[in-house]
Design a protein around this motif. Structure first.
Motif, PDB file in Angstrom:
ATOM      1  N   GLU A 148      65.915  -7.568 -58.743  1.00 33.12           N
ATOM      2  CA  GLU A 148      66.769  -8.488 -59.179  1.00 33.12           C
ATOM      3  C   GLU A 148      68.193  -8.181 -59.418  1.00 33.12           C
ATOM      4  O   GLU A 148      68.483  -6.994 -60.014  1.00 33.12           O
ATOM      5  N   THR A 168      62.518 -13.616 -72.556  1.00 32.29           N
ATOM      6  CA  THR A 168      61.708 -14.283 -71.685  1.00 32.29           C
ATOM      7  C   THR A 168      62.174 -14.153 -70.130  1.00 32.29           C
ATOM      8  O   THR A 168      61.041 -14.048 -69.296  1.00 32.29           O
ATOM      9  N   VAL A 169      63.326 -13.818 -69.884  1.00 28.97           N
ATOM     10  CA  VAL A 169      63.800 -13.344 -68.724  1.00 28.97           C
ATOM     11  C   VAL A 169      63.033 -12.033 -68.089  1.00 28.97           C
ATOM     12  O   VAL A 169      62.783 -11.700 -67.216  1.00 28.97           O
ATOM     13  N   ARG A 181      65.843 -15.341 -75.551  1.00 22.77           N
ATOM     14  CA  ARG A 181      66.179 -15.729 -74.269  1.00 22.77           C
ATOM     15  C   ARG A 181      65.886 -14.593 -73.239  1.00 22.77           C
ATOM     16  O   ARG A 181      65.402 -14.695 -72.261  1.00 22.77           O
ATOM     17  N   ARG A 200      60.210 -10.682 -69.269  1.00 22.54           N
ATOM     18  CA  ARG A 200      58.804 -11.137 -69.043  1.00 22.54           C
ATOM     19  C   ARG A 200      58.680 -11.564 -67.674  1.00 22.54           C
ATOM     20  O   ARG A 200      57.642 -11.141 -66.696  1.00 22.54           O
ATOM     21  N   GLU A 201      59.481 -12.540 -67.174  1.00 23.15           N
ATOM     22  CA  GLU A 201      59.390 -13.046 -65.718  1.00 23.15           C
ATOM     23  C   GLU A 201      59.532 -11.777 -64.794  1.00 23.15           C
ATOM     24  O   GLU A 201      58.856 -11.773 -63.689  1.00 23.15           O
ATOM     25  N   LEU A 202      60.510 -11.068 -65.159  1.00 26.75           N
ATOM     26  CA  LEU A 202      60.775 -10.116 -64.111  1.00 26.75           C
ATOM     27  C   LEU A 202      59.505  -8.640 -64.160  1.00 26.75           C
ATOM     28  O   LEU A 202      59.284  -8.475 -62.971  1.00 26.75           O
ATOM     29  N   LYS A 203      58.910  -8.553 -65.315  1.00 32.14           N
ATOM     30  CA  LYS A 203      57.802  -7.688 -65.256  1.00 32.14           C
ATOM     31  C   LYS A 203      56.571  -8.271 -64.403  1.00 32.14           C
ATOM     32  O   LYS A 203      56.009  -7.692 -63.856  1.00 32.14           O
ATOM     33  N   GLY A 204      56.471  -9.720 -64.566  1.00 36.31           N
ATOM     34  CA  GLY A 204      55.407 -10.373 -63.923  1.00 36.31           C
ATOM     35  C   GLY A 204      55.706 -10.184 -62.196  1.00 36.31           C
ATOM     36  O   GLY A 204      54.855 -10.128 -61.438  1.00 36.31           O
ATOM     37  N   ARG A 205      57.003 -10.120 -61.913  1.00 37.70           N
ATOM     38  CA  ARG A 205      57.221  -9.859 -60.370  1.00 37.70           C
ATOM     39  C   ARG A 205      56.837  -8.636 -60.072  1.00 37.70           C
ATOM     40  O   ARG A 205      56.684  -8.435 -58.722  1.00 37.70           O
ATOM     41  N   CYS A 207      71.030 -10.712 -66.230  1.00 37.69           N
ATOM     42  CA  CYS A 207      70.322 -10.295 -67.068  1.00 37.69           C
ATOM     43  C   CYS A 207      71.447  -9.230 -68.153  1.00 37.69           C
ATOM     44  O   CYS A 207      71.039  -9.470 -69.214  1.00 37.69           O
TER      45      CYS A 207
END
Length: 283
Positions: free
Chosen positions: A64, A13-14, A10, A16-21, A69
């Motif tokens: 963020e 996953t969060v 979990r 990776r979303e932050l990296k994409g941002r 996190c």
């Protein structure tokens, strides 16, 4: 390849979303943080639990707030170490930044001389950075708009950012009061949610937290006005989405001196009976 534990998955996953941002590649993350490209690859794929500092740095780069996190990190760290969620957790030290390994070296460890040199250089850089950050903190207004907090420098670079009344209504995570708190009381609700009343002697504050919850659950905690009698200050938190439901969610803090009685009340989603419990701060 063995799948990572669900708590770590979990968190990954969060992250990776932050990296994409951020729009950064692994090499870009390595260039902007104290962690190597290979380390970030392990953290983002859940193969290794990242240090707390790595989570904080990625949150900073993504713009963020770090509270959620860090709550996910705390759950993953607790599950991985086998310790109870009630225990206190010392953050893992960040791994050294790795680069090209010189021919004939022994790998990331290097020689004892090189390791000692790296430690000395990092210590010097950290001292300069901490001094600069402290100076800027004194010049800038506090993000919560509290002029008392802007005029009160933290007691140390790693210690809490507030004490007593200055902490009123603020997050225990962001103010670094949740590093080594005392659990005053624990409670299990009829719906299966877990609740705790927490107290930081160092900050002179109390708060409540919940986990194992559902969207719509609400928790309120109160303490007398100061250490004696008076109107109770009520601080609340609500589970707003699935991320909250998978995390520890904290109420804001309230000042609570020795001898004060602090009380938490749980309000389940969709109505149902209120469940309350309390405890007294030790003298």
């Amino acid at each position: 390849m063995t799948a990572p534990p669900p708590e770590r998955a979990r968190l990954a996953t969060v992250l990776r979303e932050l990296k994409g941002r951020t729009g950064l590649s692994l090499a870009g993350l390595a260039a902007k943080t104290a962690f190597s490209k290979s380390s970030w690859d392990r953290y983002l794929n859940g193969r290794t639990l990242p240090p707390r500092d790595a989570v904080q740095e990625l949150c900073r780069l993504a713009g963020e707030p770090e509270g959620r996190c860090l709550a996910l990190w705390e759950i993953a760290e607790s599950a991985g170490s086998g310790r109870s969620a009630q225990g206190t957790h010392a953050p893992a030290p960040p791994p050294p930044r790795t680069g090209t390994t010189p021919a004939g070296s022994t790998g990331d460890g290097g020689t004892a001389h090189r390791s000692a040199t790296v430690v000395a250089v990092l210590a010097s850089v950290s001292a300069v950075a901490v001094g600069g950050i402290a100076a800027v903190a004194l010049l800038l207004p506090h993000p919560d708009g509290d002029p008392r907090a802007a005029l009160s420098p933290p007691p140390s670079a790693t210690g809490p950012r507030c004490r007593g009344e200055v902490c009123e209504g603020k997050s225990p995570m962001r103010m670094k009061c949740a590093g080594a708190p005392e659990t005053l009381a624990s409670y299990r609700t009829a719906t299966g949610a877990s609740l705790e009343l927490r107290y930081s002697q160092e900050c002179g504050t109390s708060w409540a937290r919940m986990w194992g919850t559902r969207v719509g659950d609400r928790l309120e905690m109160s303490a007398p006005d100061g250490a004696g009698a008076g109107d109770a200050r009520v601080r609340g938190a609500e589970i707003l989405d699935g991320v909250d439901a998978d995390s520890y969610v904290y109420t804001p803090m309230t000042a609570a001196g020795p001898g004060a009685v602090v009380r938490a009340c749980f309000h389940p989603a969709g109505g149902g009976g209120e469940e309350c419990f309390d405890s007294r701060v030790g003298r």
